[in-house]
Design an enzyme around this catalytic site. Structure first.
Site, PDB file in Angstrom:
ATOM      1  N   TRP A  19       1.116  -1.298   0.143  1.00 42.58           N
ATOM      2  CA  TRP A  19      -0.035  -0.070   0.111  1.00 42.58           C
ATOM      3  C   TRP A  19       0.871   1.339   0.128  1.00 42.58           C
ATOM      4  CZ3 TRP A  19      -0.904   3.306   4.405  1.00 42.58           C
ATOM      5  CH2 TRP A  19      -0.388   3.085   5.286  1.00 42.58           C
ATOM      6  N   ASP A  20       2.137   1.077   0.179  1.00 36.56           N
ATOM      7  CA  ASP A  20       3.005   2.180   0.098  1.00 36.56           C
ATOM      8  C   ASP A  20       3.059   3.121  -1.129  1.00 36.56           C
ATOM      9  OD1 ASP A  20       3.684   0.375   2.087  1.00 36.56           O
ATOM     10  OD2 ASP A  20       5.934   0.535   1.834  1.00 36.56           O
ATOM     11  N   GLU A  72       1.553  -1.551  13.431  1.00 38.01           N
ATOM     12  CA  GLU A  72       1.677  -3.132  13.380  1.00 38.01           C
ATOM     13  C   GLU A  72       2.035  -3.624  14.919  1.00 38.01           C
ATOM     14  OE1 GLU A  72       2.651  -3.830   8.588  1.00 38.01           O
ATOM     15  OE2 GLU A  72       4.223  -3.786  10.023  1.00 38.01           O
ATOM     16  N   LYS A 131       4.535   1.937  16.069  1.00 35.32           N
ATOM     17  CA  LYS A 131       5.436   1.722  15.143  1.00 35.32           C
ATOM     18  C   LYS A 131       5.584   2.727  14.109  1.00 35.32           C
ATOM     19  CE  LYS A 131       6.879  -1.813  11.749  1.00 35.32           C
ATOM     20  NZ  LYS A 131       6.660  -2.977  10.849  1.00 35.32           N
ATOM     21  N   GLN A 132       4.458   3.176  13.604  1.00 38.91           N
ATOM     22  CA  GLN A 132       4.138   4.387  12.573  1.00 38.91           C
ATOM     23  C   GLN A 132       3.084   5.017  12.814  1.00 38.91           C
ATOM     24  OE1 GLN A 132       3.860   1.408   9.342  1.00 38.91           O
ATOM     25  NE2 GLN A 132       2.785   3.274   8.521  1.00 38.91           N
TER      26      GLN A 132
END
Length: 764
Positions: free
Chosen positions: A359-360, A490, A602-603
């Site tokens: 999906w990046d 995640e 994580k992000q």
């Protein structure tokens, strides 16, 4: 401590001094690609130290059978491996019969390597004393041609320093390679021909299962002090390998050289029966031009790329090097010429993550290619997904969804899901939202509504059907909920009501309904065709809007923020600043159980939603959410710092924005996550571009107009970038004193600058 052995330089990566422990990291950082193939920066000559040999061909993969302890219904059958391809760069060197191997030399001095990003070449030089006490000086230059994208070129010079010496060049192509990344140690390649014809040597192989056929070929020329020689080669043909041995005697101080042209032709672009002939033809063409002429064409091709894509930063060499490094690798990875290809998370620099598409691409890469190329390149990336719509429907059907619902894969090569971690494969469904967001982003930027008519609306309908079926009504909450998911963060698996997932689901349902209505009103013929093809019933849209209107979002009255997921406040909320440094990165130090119970992000997750949909939230709401979530974010995903940099800039927190910018732009150069030896983080490099253009440049598109709200870090004297907006090239130059705009289009352009309409006159 982050690594700091790369010399700061505006246009080049430079490493000085030979350090065996840095070889694998440098092989990643100095990697090369041309959109069709790529090569880690391995030494041409043999090397017995730790190394990660890597050569890659775009679009060629192997379906490695999934390896799991417990099979679950709907599980992907395979994990697509990016394939380590036959080695074309190899040139073993012998001096008076003794092999050159930097790991076994008595001494190596004046070692230097440079990746010149401006011109697209890699050069390595050193002096070495071999075990037989002969001292030599070596210079090896190579590039992957943008002009002939099936060709790589090497010029390798050897000069004996302390005595005359017989120099033997042994160029080879080798099909006997293995992947670093493999589940079962299967043979990925079957080599079925290895031979020579004149000075042309080749290996023909095919991938098992997927049946990609590849001819790896080479031609070479030998020189003494730049005069071509005609030594009789010793030909060696093995089962998996073909090599030539060329012997020349070089006097002390005389330079012996080999020019080697090598590379791949594949059944993606040629008939299988013609591969050998096609390889010979393109290599003879390259050899006929010669190394220097081909290098000149390389410089011209890169000059054309930089003309549009460059971002300049004045007064901060590390920041300048960082952004150019990112832009360089993005252009090496994807040229936009072939709609069958996409942007893998490691590009041509390593094998980790498998697959070519995440999906990046939709969330991070499309803005870069849209603004620095032309509309066609971004349209190709969207067409790639449309062409895989049927596979996305099959993926959803395997999980029990019906009626043409589509679930795009987390990882794919051909549209099939091929990721083998269940919490991601089944739960990280927010990726479906990125597919629709990319269509919205593209249409908003280019004004090309034709894409929605041709392809986009069908994708939206299939994804809306998925979200409608994936949500369920909670009587307890009197709302629709989305259970058992993993968001962009995640470090939380199998949670309920991840805010970002719920929000993008709601938005997708509304956006699909809005476009169905627009097409019905304005494009009746297209509407009838699409309704007929999708068998869309009127009641479906009403059902979607019911789910969207009544979607549940967890919220904390105490903190005045949306909660990342239902149970976030049940965690022990210890911020990152109170996490001992020796515990970082937690994904390498902690058990998964401990990570999942921690508050660490994580992000960007909730903040990712605020980034995508910033027009729907006030600056005050962004501030509250940024202040709440940023202190828990460990940024152990490469996709995280860029979002935080953009949002810190929006909040006028320039020191923080600058720090996050440096982290995203130098993520690999400084090896923040201690993993650069595995390859680079290609897709997050597009986020680096966004952090300058959207963060510091403040560029947005609103109601068909470019808008800017420029800001500049105090560390910079100025910065500039260009964007291609609807056929007009606009250059933005920001200094500490103000901002200048120029356009080289034929028409005047009205923009919004800090909220005020501003007219840029054509060519002024």
């Amino acid at each position: 401590m982050n690594q700091d052995y790369i010399v700061p330089n505006e246009w080049s990566l430079i490493e000085e001094g030979f350090q065996a422990e840095k070889v694998k990291s440098s092989e990643s950082l100095f990697s090369m690609g041309n959109g069709a193939m790529g090569q880690r920066a391995n030494f041409e000559e043999q090397y017995s130290g730790a190394t990660f040999q890597g050569s890659y061909i775009a679009g060629v993969y192997y379906p490695d059978k999934t390896k799991v302890g417990w099979w679950k219904n709907g599980y992907p059958e395979y994990f697509a491996k990016v394939l380590n391809a036959p080695n074309w760069i190899g040139i073993n060197i012998e001096i008076e019969g003794v092999p050159l191997d930097l790991y076994t030399c008595k001494s190596v001095k004046d070692f230097r390597r440079e990746l010149n990003m401006k011109e697209g070449w890699h050069k390595r030089s050193f002096k070495a004393i071999l075990p037989n006490d002969i001292e030599i000086e070596v210079t090896a230059t190579r590039f992957l041609s943008l002009y002939l994208d099936e060709v790589g070129a090497i010029k390798y010079n050897v000069t004996p320093i302390n005595k005359n010496a017989e120099v033997t060049f042994i160029p080879y192509v080798d099909g006997g390679i293995t992947n670093e990344d493999t589940n079962w140690d299967d043979a990925f390649w079957d080599v079925y021909d290895a031979d020579t014809e004149g000075n042309f040597g080749y290996v023909v192989s095919k991938t098992n299962k997927t049946e990609f056929h590849v001819c790896t070929g080479m031609v070479s020329k030998i020189f003494l002090d730049e005069k071509q020689q005609q030594p009789t080669p010793e030909i060696n043909k093995e089962l998996l390998k073909t090599s030539f041995g060329y012997k020349v005697t070089a006097q002390k101080g005389q330079t012996a050289s080999i020019e080697k042209m090598g590379g791949y032709v594949t059944s993606l672009n040629h008939q299988k029966v013609n591969l050998i002939e096609a390889s010979m033809k393109v290599l003879q063409k390259a050899s006929g031009l010669g190394f220097e002429a081909l290098l000149q064409k390389q410089k011209e091709a890169w000059a054309a790329i930089w003309q549009m894509a460059d971002i300049t930063i004045e007064g901060d060499v590390k920041a300048q090097q960082g952004i150019r490094f990112n832009i360089f690798h993005l252009n090496q990875t994807y040229s936009g010429k072939d709609a069958r290809l996409n942007i893998g998370p490691k590009g041509f620099t390593g094998e980790k993550y498998g697959g070519s598409t995440y999906w990046d691409t939709e969330a991070y890469c499309i803005p870069f290619y849209m603004a620095t190329k032309d509309d066609k390149v971004a349209r190709n990336l969207l067409a790639y997904r449309f062409n895989q719509l049927e596979k996305a429907m099959e993926n959803a059907e395997k999980l029990g969804f019906k009626n043409g619902a589509a679930l795009y894969p987390m990882v794919t090569m051909n549209g099939e899901e091929c990721h083998n971690e269940w919490e991601i494969t089944f739960e990280e469904i927010h990726r479906n939202g990125a597919m629709v967001y990319a269509i919205h982003n593209y249409t908003r930027y280019t004004g090309d509504y034709g894409y929605i008519l041709e392809m986009g609306l069908e994708v939206m309908i299939a994804i809306a059907r998925f979200w409608y079926q994936r949500a369920n009504f909670s009587s307890a909450k009197n709302k629709y909920v989305v259970l058992g998911v993993t968001g962009p963060n995640e470090y939380e698996n199998n949670v309920n009501n991840n805010w970002y997932t719920n929000y993008i689901a709601k938005w997708c349902l509304e956006y699909a309904a809005e476009n169905i209505e627009k097409v019905k009103t304005d494009f009746e013929k297209d509407y009838n065709r699409i309704i007929d093809k999708t068998q869309l019933a009127a009641k479906e849209v009403a059902q979607w809007l019911d789910v969207a209107t009544n979607m549940y979002f967890p919220y904390s009255e105490d903190h005045q923020v949306f909660l990342q997921q239902d149970g976030f406040l049940d965690k022990e909320l210890i911020t990152v600043e109170n996490l001992p440094k020796d515990q970082r990165p937690i994904n390498q130090k902690w058990s998964w159980d401990r990570i999942l119970r921690s508050p660490y992000i994580k992000q960007a997750d909730t903040l990712q939603g605020f980034y995508f949909f910033e027009d729907r939230f006030s600056k005050e709401e962004l501030k509250r959410h940024f202040d709440f979530y940023e202190p828990f974010t460990v940024h152990e995903s490469s996709l995280s710092p860029c979002v935080h940099s953009i949002q810190a800039a929006v909040l006028d927190r320039m020191e923080q924005a600058y720090t996050f910018y440096l982290r995203t732009s130098r993520l690999d150069l400084d090896d923040y996550n201690k993993e650069v030896h595995e390859g680079l983080h290609i897709t997050s490099m597009a986020g680096t571009w966004m952090s300058i253009v959207e963060g510091f440049g403040g560029m947005r598109v609103r109601e068909g107009k470019l808008t800017f709200q420029p800001r500049i870090p105090k560390q910079w004297k100025g910065f500039s970038f260009k964007v291609n907006f609807r056929g007009q090239i606009v250059k933005i130059n920001v200094t500490q004193n103000g901002t200048a705009f120029t356009t080289d289009g034929k028409n005047d352009l009205t923009i919004l600058l800090n909220g005020k309409e501003t007219l840029i006159k054509a060519n002024q």
